[in-house]
Design a protein around this motif. Structure first.
Motif, short mmCIF file in Angstrom:
data_model
loop_
_atom_site.label_atom_id
_atom_site.label_comp_id
_atom_site.label_asym_id
_atom_site.label_seq_id
_atom_site.Cartn_x
_atom_site.Cartn_y
_atom_site.Cartn_z
N LYS A 17 7.90 6.53 11.01
CA LYS A 17 7.17 6.17 12.23
C LYS A 17 7.09 4.65 12.37
O LYS A 17 7.31 4.10 13.45
N TYR A 18 6.80 3.98 11.27
CA TYR A 18 6.64 2.52 11.32
C TYR A 18 7.96 1.81 11.57
O TYR A 18 8.00 0.76 12.22
N LEU A 19 9.05 2.39 11.08
CA LEU A 19 10.37 1.83 11.36
C LEU A 19 10.65 1.85 12.86
O LEU A 19 11.21 0.90 13.42
N LYS A 20 10.22 2.90 13.53
CA LYS A 20 10.40 3.00 14.99
C LYS A 20 9.48 2.03 15.72
O LYS A 20 9.87 1.38 16.69
N ASP A 25 0.87 -1.19 0.00
CA ASP A 25 0.00 0.00 0.00
C ASP A 25 0.90 1.24 0.00
O ASP A 25 1.58 1.52 1.00
N ALA A 26 0.90 1.97 -1.09
CA ALA A 26 1.78 3.13 -1.23
C ALA A 26 1.53 4.18 -0.15
O ALA A 26 2.42 4.95 0.21
N GLU A 27 0.31 4.19 0.42
CA GLU A 27 -0.01 5.16 1.48
C GLU A 27 0.84 4.94 2.72
O GLU A 27 1.11 5.88 3.48
N LEU A 28 1.29 3.69 2.94
CA LEU A 28 2.11 3.39 4.12
C LEU A 28 3.46 4.10 4.05
O LEU A 28 4.07 4.36 5.09
N ALA A 29 3.92 4.38 2.84
CA ALA A 29 5.24 5.00 2.69
C ALA A 29 5.28 6.41 3.29
O ALA A 29 6.35 6.90 3.68
N LYS A 30 4.13 7.05 3.41
CA LYS A 30 4.08 8.43 3.90
C LYS A 30 4.54 8.53 5.36
O LYS A 30 5.08 9.57 5.78
N ASP A 31 4.28 7.47 6.15
CA ASP A 31 4.67 7.48 7.57
C ASP A 31 5.71 6.41 7.86
O ASP A 31 5.75 5.84 8.95
N MET A 32 6.58 6.15 6.87
CA MET A 32 7.53 5.04 7.00
C MET A 32 8.45 5.20 8.20
O MET A 32 8.74 4.23 8.91
N ILE A 60 13.03 -1.37 13.36
CA ILE A 60 13.75 -1.62 12.12
C ILE A 60 14.86 -0.59 11.95
O ILE A 60 14.60 0.62 11.96
N THR A 61 16.10 -1.06 11.80
CA THR A 61 17.24 -0.17 11.61
C THR A 61 18.10 -0.66 10.44
O THR A 61 17.97 -1.80 10.00
N GLU A 62 18.99 0.23 9.98
CA GLU A 62 19.88 -0.12 8.87
C GLU A 62 20.83 -1.25 9.27
O GLU A 62 21.07 -2.19 8.50
N ILE A 107 14.70 -8.59 13.41
CA ILE A 107 13.59 -9.38 13.94
C ILE A 107 12.45 -8.40 14.21
O ILE A 107 12.60 -7.43 14.94
N ILE A 108 11.32 -8.66 13.56
CA ILE A 108 10.22 -7.70 13.62
C ILE A 108 9.45 -7.88 14.93
O ILE A 108 8.89 -8.94 15.20
N SER A 109 9.44 -6.86 15.73
CA SER A 109 8.68 -6.89 16.99
C SER A 109 8.27 -5.48 17.35
O SER A 109 8.97 -4.52 17.02
N LEU A 110 7.14 -5.34 18.00
CA LEU A 110 6.66 -4.02 18.38
C LEU A 110 7.51 -3.43 19.50
O LEU A 110 7.85 -4.12 20.46
N ASN A 111 7.83 -2.18 19.37
CA ASN A 111 8.63 -1.48 20.37
C ASN A 111 7.70 -0.87 21.41
O ASN A 111 6.94 0.05 21.11
N PRO A 112 7.73 -1.35 22.65
CA PRO A 112 6.81 -0.83 23.68
C PRO A 112 7.02 0.65 23.99
O PRO A 112 6.14 1.30 24.55
N GLN A 113 8.16 1.19 23.57
CA GLN A 113 8.42 2.62 23.79
C GLN A 113 7.38 3.49 23.08
O GLN A 113 7.09 4.60 23.50
N TYR A 114 6.80 2.94 21.99
CA TYR A 114 5.83 3.71 21.19
C TYR A 114 4.41 3.18 21.32
O TYR A 114 3.57 3.43 20.44
N LYS A 115 4.13 2.47 22.38
CA LYS A 115 2.82 1.84 22.50
C LYS A 115 1.67 2.85 22.57
O LYS A 115 0.55 2.56 22.16
N GLU A 116 1.95 4.05 23.06
CA GLU A 116 0.90 5.06 23.11
C GLU A 116 0.46 5.46 21.69
O GLU A 116 -0.67 5.88 21.48
N ASP A 117 1.37 5.32 20.73
CA ASP A 117 1.06 5.67 19.34
C ASP A 117 0.26 4.57 18.65
O ASP A 117 -0.71 4.85 17.94
#
Length: 423
Positions: free
Chosen positions: A96-99, A87-94, A103-105, A115-125
């Motif tokens: 944010k989604y990397l955080k 979905d090209a719309e996802l690229a607009k907030d990429m 996901i890092t370089e 390893i893809i896992s949710l970062n609890p630091q951003y759980k409010e988002d």
């Protein structure tokens, strides 16, 4: 260091354990995180672990193309490409989604992979309706991208005890999960796999039903874990559906276990009558009971629970009760290795209950919500008389009894609910 890297191998019994845990956790923490995990696990079992014959495979490897975790991990470039193509719309907030997904370089795994896992630091988002919809959408994007990869190999043999554990876990979802669509998912998979699993692992021997341990061997020495988990599944089937034959199967299986695996105050891992068929010693069960889900500890729980209903179970407990002190000391030497044993021994006798209600109540929607109240120490027993009498009994006496669902429901009302009604 951060407890981030899993072992990527997926075992059937772990999926069963996860479903059992999630179904009960959903009562304490009814969140999208828990409900989605149940949906995903059931979906995984159906689409990746269910054989053409209808039994469940044993596991899925950690490696693909000779590299551990390659199928499941993504570089930063692969992650962004997967989202953009979905979905090209996802690229607009990429960014944010990397955080959100760590996901890092440089990656958090090997070879620059993440390893893809949710970062609890951003759980409010992300932990709100809008954010969680994005999480689900991103998961879909990742799953679509994975379809283009070479998947790990599957161990396509069936193991009886693991299959019975999985059926029992689906019953837990049906009983404890309050989301009807998830209950229906579990029910549909249960109905799909139930008869094929029985066909795959049960056979007749001299007019008696027996269990083969794997689909890869036609003849096999009887193993105690297969019969214990079949007994557990039989009892749970009775509790959820009220099938009398399942209850009888449970008690007959316990009888077989004591006949074939118990001698001189000791349970053995394989049938005593087959001792001469193997070169290695027949192991005492407590020594071989430190993995999920411990068969011997499960047997103890079954006997303690169902002796509120059946006098033979009381006799079984009397036979093995002298072992309990030694087993307690053994388990306390390594509590982390004997969690299931501690659970089997933790409750005092007075904590176990028989919940006896009319069988007809199972078809009554007003009774269904009460099923979530009955944990592992409650034996659900259905009387078939043409009346509405019910009772709640300990090993020694019946504490409460009454007539009709309305009286039964009063037992479970909190003081505030009762006060509100009176007002």
């Amino acid at each position: 260091k951060e407890w981030k890297v899993p072992h990527f191998e997926k075992m059937l019994y772990d999926q069963a354990g996860l479903l059992k845990l999630l179904s009960k956790t959903s009562l304490l923490y009814p969140s999208p995180l828990v409900f989605d995990a149940m949906i995903q696990t059931i979906d995984y079992l159906r689409h990746e672990m269910l054989s053409d014959e209808g039994f469940f495979f044993s596991g899925q490897d950690a490696d693909s193309e000779g590299v551990e975790g390659l199928y499941f991990s993504f570089s930063k470039e692969e992650f962004t490409q997967a989202l953009t193509e979905f979905d090209a719309e996802l690229a607009k907030d990429m960014e944010k989604y990397l955080k959100w997904f760590n996901i890092t370089e440089e990656g958090n795994f090997e070879r620059g992979l993440n390893i893809i896992s949710l970062n609890p630091q951003y759980k409010e988002d992300y932990y709100g309706p809008e954010g969680w919809n994005k999480v689900r959408q991103i998961r879909q994007a990742i799953m679509e991208a994975r379809k283009m990869r070479i998947p790990p190999a599957t161990d396509n043999k069936g193991v009886a005890s693991w299959n019975f554990q999985t059926l029992t876990a689906l019953l837990d979802v049906i009983q404890y999960c309050k989301i009807e669509s998830i209950q229906n998912m579990a029910l549909e998979l249960l109905q799909t796999a139930n008869l094929p699993i029985q066909k795959a692992f049960q056979y007749e021997e001299n007019g008696n039903s027996r269990i083969r341990s794997t689909t890869t061997r036609q003849g096999h020495v009887p193993l105690i874990e297969d019969y214990i988990f079949f007994a557990e599944y039989s009892f749970r089937t009775y509790e959820v559906f009220g099938d009398k034959n399942s209850l009888e199967n449970g008690f007959l299986t316990l009888e077989f276990i004591f006949k074939e695996f118990y001698r001189d105050n000791i349970f053995y891992t394989r049938a005593i009558s087959h001792n001469d068929d193997h070169e290695y010693d027949n192991i005492h069960t407590p020594i071989f009971d430190q993995s999920y889900k411990a068969p011997y500890a499960t047997l103890l729980s079954l006997i303690r629970k169902w002796r509120t209903v059946n006098s033979e179970c009381k006799e079984y407990w009397d036979q093995i009760h002298t072992n309990i002190e030694n087993l307690t000391h053994l388990s306390l030497q390594n509590p982390l290795g004997f969690g299931e044993t501690l659970r089997a021994l933790a409750y005092p006798d007075e904590a176990y209950r028989k919940i006896e209600v009319p069988l007809s109540w199972l078809k009554n929607k007003s009774f269904q919500p009460y099923l979530v109240n009955f944990s592992n120490r409650f034996a659900l027993y259905y009387q078939t008389e043409k009346d509405d009498k019910w009772q709640i009994c300990t090993l020694r006496e019946c504490e409460l009894q009454g007539n009709g669902i309305e009286e039964f429901s009063n037992v479970f009302k909190t003081p505030s609910e009762s006060e509100s009604e009176n007002t």
